[in-house]
Design a protein around this motif. Structure first.
Motif, PDB file in Angstrom:
ATOM      1  N   PRO A 174      28.219 -40.785  -4.006  1.00 13.11           N
ATOM      2  CA  PRO A 174      26.857 -40.727  -4.508  1.00 13.11           C
ATOM      3  C   PRO A 174      25.870 -40.429  -3.378  1.00 13.11           C
ATOM      4  CG  PRO A 174      28.002 -42.621  -5.438  1.00 13.11           C
ATOM      5  CD  PRO A 174      28.902 -42.036  -4.403  1.00 13.11           C
ATOM      6  N   VAL A 181      25.797 -37.610  -8.320  1.00 14.17           N
ATOM      7  CA  VAL A 181      27.205 -37.973  -8.140  1.00 14.17           C
ATOM      8  C   VAL A 181      28.061 -36.723  -8.352  1.00 14.17           C
ATOM      9  CG1 VAL A 181      26.897 -40.383  -8.804  1.00 14.17           C
ATOM     10  CG2 VAL A 181      27.466 -38.704 -10.564  1.00 14.17           C
ATOM     11  N   SER A 208      29.585 -45.735  -2.422  1.00 12.31           N
ATOM     12  CA  SER A 208      30.665 -45.650  -3.423  1.00 12.31           C
ATOM     13  C   SER A 208      30.673 -46.832  -4.395  1.00 12.31           C
ATOM     14  CB  SER A 208      32.024 -45.561  -2.734  1.00 12.31           C
ATOM     15  OG  SER A 208      32.297 -46.747  -2.028  1.00 12.31           O
ATOM     16  N   THR A 211      27.057 -48.297  -8.167  1.00 13.46           N
ATOM     17  CA  THR A 211      27.047 -47.359  -9.301  1.00 13.46           C
ATOM     18  C   THR A 211      26.695 -48.110 -10.589  1.00 13.46           C
ATOM     19  OG1 THR A 211      29.431 -47.677  -9.535  1.00 13.46           O
ATOM     20  CG2 THR A 211      28.709 -45.752  -8.250  1.00 13.46           C
ATOM     21  N   TYR A 215      30.081 -46.138 -14.317  1.00 13.45           N
ATOM     22  CA  TYR A 215      30.557 -45.019 -13.487  1.00 13.45           C
ATOM     23  C   TYR A 215      31.254 -45.547 -12.228  1.00 13.45           C
ATOM     24  CZ  TYR A 215      30.467 -41.160 -10.182  1.00 13.45           C
ATOM     25  OH  TYR A 215      30.829 -40.225  -9.251  1.00 13.45           O
ATOM     26  N   ALA A 217      32.662 -44.188  -8.546  1.00 11.70           N
ATOM     27  CA  ALA A 217      32.630 -43.027  -7.642  1.00 11.70           C
ATOM     28  C   ALA A 217      34.009 -42.798  -7.028  1.00 11.70           C
ATOM     29  CB  ALA A 217      31.600 -43.265  -6.545  1.00 11.70           C
ATOM     30  N   CYS A 294      24.744 -54.388  -8.545  1.00 13.03           N
ATOM     31  CA  CYS A 294      24.612 -53.115  -9.276  1.00 13.03           C
ATOM     32  C   CYS A 294      23.791 -53.320 -10.552  1.00 13.03           C
ATOM     33  CB  CYS A 294      25.982 -52.544  -9.632  1.00 13.03           C
ATOM     34  SG  CYS A 294      26.880 -51.962  -8.188  1.00 13.03           S
ATOM     35  N   ARG A 319      23.301 -42.365 -11.604  1.00 12.96           N
ATOM     36  CA  ARG A 319      24.475 -43.188 -11.899  1.00 12.96           C
ATOM     37  C   ARG A 319      24.972 -43.900 -10.642  1.00 12.96           C
ATOM     38  NH1 ARG A 319      28.896 -39.968 -15.001  1.00 12.96           N
ATOM     39  NH2 ARG A 319      28.033 -38.127 -13.992  1.00 12.96           N
ATOM     40  N   GLY A 320      24.263 -43.697  -9.536  1.00 14.16           N
ATOM     41  CA  GLY A 320      24.669 -44.372  -8.310  1.00 14.16           C
ATOM     42  C   GLY A 320      23.556 -44.356  -7.280  1.00 14.16           C
TER      43      GLY A 320
END
Ligand SMILES: Cc1ncc(COP(=O)(O)O)c(C=O)c1O
Length: 389
Positions: A174, A181, A208, A211, A215, A217, A294, A319-320
């Motif tokens: 990300p 991503v 990584s 997220t 999702y 990564a 997260c 998404r990250g």
């Protein structure tokens, strides 16, 4: 006293300039909300702090650490990596602890680039790639990350002559600052590109574990051929709220790891053993603290995206990472919009141009501030922009 030319030629580290500006404002007694820097606002989980405290009491940990990191840490990283990405790594040859991932990302250029070699670098990007290439005597070549390509590197746009002259390609998903991503097809294309032109892939995987929405990564190394051409940098900074501790690790091709280790043995003396023990506790410990982090960022992301929609600024829902990358309104540059927000809303956001010329037209909003302050910042921005309508 004049510094060396290589120092004079460097642009000032962006956040140093920002720190100075914010300090000036604070000295004037202005309550600025800083959405500029990506530094987790929540504490390191208690079991990690406890592991450090215990290890610090042991005299064995107060001596010089091993250059290659504690064997137990490398074993732990190997197990963590296999569980997380399904990739087996040899603890002695394919793993090297670093003093945060920044240090490894900066030194890898020194280990691999000869004077005059080209390095392909995303633009916009984390600024360390470019400055380290310049310091190593290399020549940076921009790979624009464009909105129409979902901020992915467009390998087809690199002409063959340039690619052949390049020794190294940095990339990061990300992604900071765009929060894009990348999927498996992208990583496979990157590996093919590296093989076609005989260059090294240097993947920055610092985000990584940060997220959202389920999702996950990927790692470069989980794709066929990734280990043949790649070195990847991981960080405990964002995963475990450990930015101040300075620990990360490089994984990947054993020859690349060996070159980096050779350089590092001549420059630093490794990471304080007690911090390595804390890193073991972090990687072996429960997943819940990171999941919780997260979820907190995800909620903040939703608040920022909602505000961007209300004020008519275009932004993809990331998404990250811990950032939202948004377009500035028509009539503004990144810098002039950021200045307007400082002047009229007392909120600082990073101008996208600080990450490179292709960041122009964007701002980066960091999610690493308490819910309350973020809410207040969004309200200030909303009021500031609706007042101008
Ligand atoms: C993309 C990226 N890579 C690497 C780093 C460095 O992280 P650390 O040195 O704390 O591991 C950062 C820090 O902000 C980052 O944004």
């Amino acid at each position: 006293m004049r510094p060396a030319k290589r120092i004079e030629n460097l642009p000032p580290y962006m956040f140093a300039r920002i720190d100075q500006l914010l300090e000036e404002k604070q000295q004037q007694g202005v309550d600025i909300i800083n959405l500029g820097i990506g530094d987790p606002d929540r504490p390191t989980p208690e079991h990690i702090v406890e592991a450090l405290c215990q290890a610090a009491h042991d005299p064995a940990n107060q001596r010089y650490p091993s250059y290659y990191g504690l064997k137990r840490l490398r074993d732990t990283i190997s197990l963590w990596f296999e569980k997380r990405f399904g990739v087996a790594l040899h603890p002695d040859r394919e793993i090297l602890p670093t003093i945060g991932s920044k240090e490894g990302l900066a030194h890898v250029s020194w280990a691999l680039i000869n004077e005059g070699d080209w390095a392909l670098l995303p633009n916009p990007a984390y600024t360390v790639y470019k400055t380290s290439v310049i310091l190593a005597g290399g020549r940076p070549y921009d790979l624009p990350l464009l909105e129409e390509n979902d901020f992915l590197v467009d390998f087809d746009s690199v002409d063959a002559r340039t690619a052949r002259r390049a020794r190294l390609l940095y990339f990061n998903y990300p992604n900071n600052p765009t929060s894009a991503v990348a999927d498996g097809a992208f990583f496979e294309r990157a590996i093919q590109f590296a093989k076609d032109y005989d260059l090294v892939l240097c993947h920055d995987c610092a985000y990584s574990e940060i997220t959202f929405d389920g999702y996950k990564a990927p790692s470069l190394l989980q794709f066929r051929g990734g280990k043949d051409v790649g070195i990847e940098f991981h960080s405990l900074s964002k995963t475990f709220n450990m930015t101040g501790w300075r620990i990360g690790f490089a994984v990947g091709n054993s020859e690349l790891i060996d070159s980096l280790a050779t350089l590092k043995t001549n420059i630093d003396s490794g990471v304080f053993n007690a911090i390595q023990h804390a890193a073991i506790a972090a990687l072996e410990g429960p997943k819940e603290p990171t999941e919780q982090t997260c979820l907190i960022y995800q909620k903040r992301r939703d608040l920022v995206i909602e505000t961007m929609e209300q004020i008519g600024l275009k932004a993809q829902k990331p998404r990250g990472t811990m950032f939202v990358w948004a377009r500035v309104p028509p009539g503004f540059t990144s810098e002039s919009f950021s200045q307007k927000l400082v002047r009229e809303a007392n909120v600082f956001v990073t101008p996208g141009s600080a990450f490179g010329s292709f960041g122009e037209g964007f701002i980066r909003i960091s999610l690493t501030i308490s819910d309350e302050r973020l809410k207040e910042a969004m309200e200030r921005i909303r009021l500031c922009l609706s007042a101008g309508k």
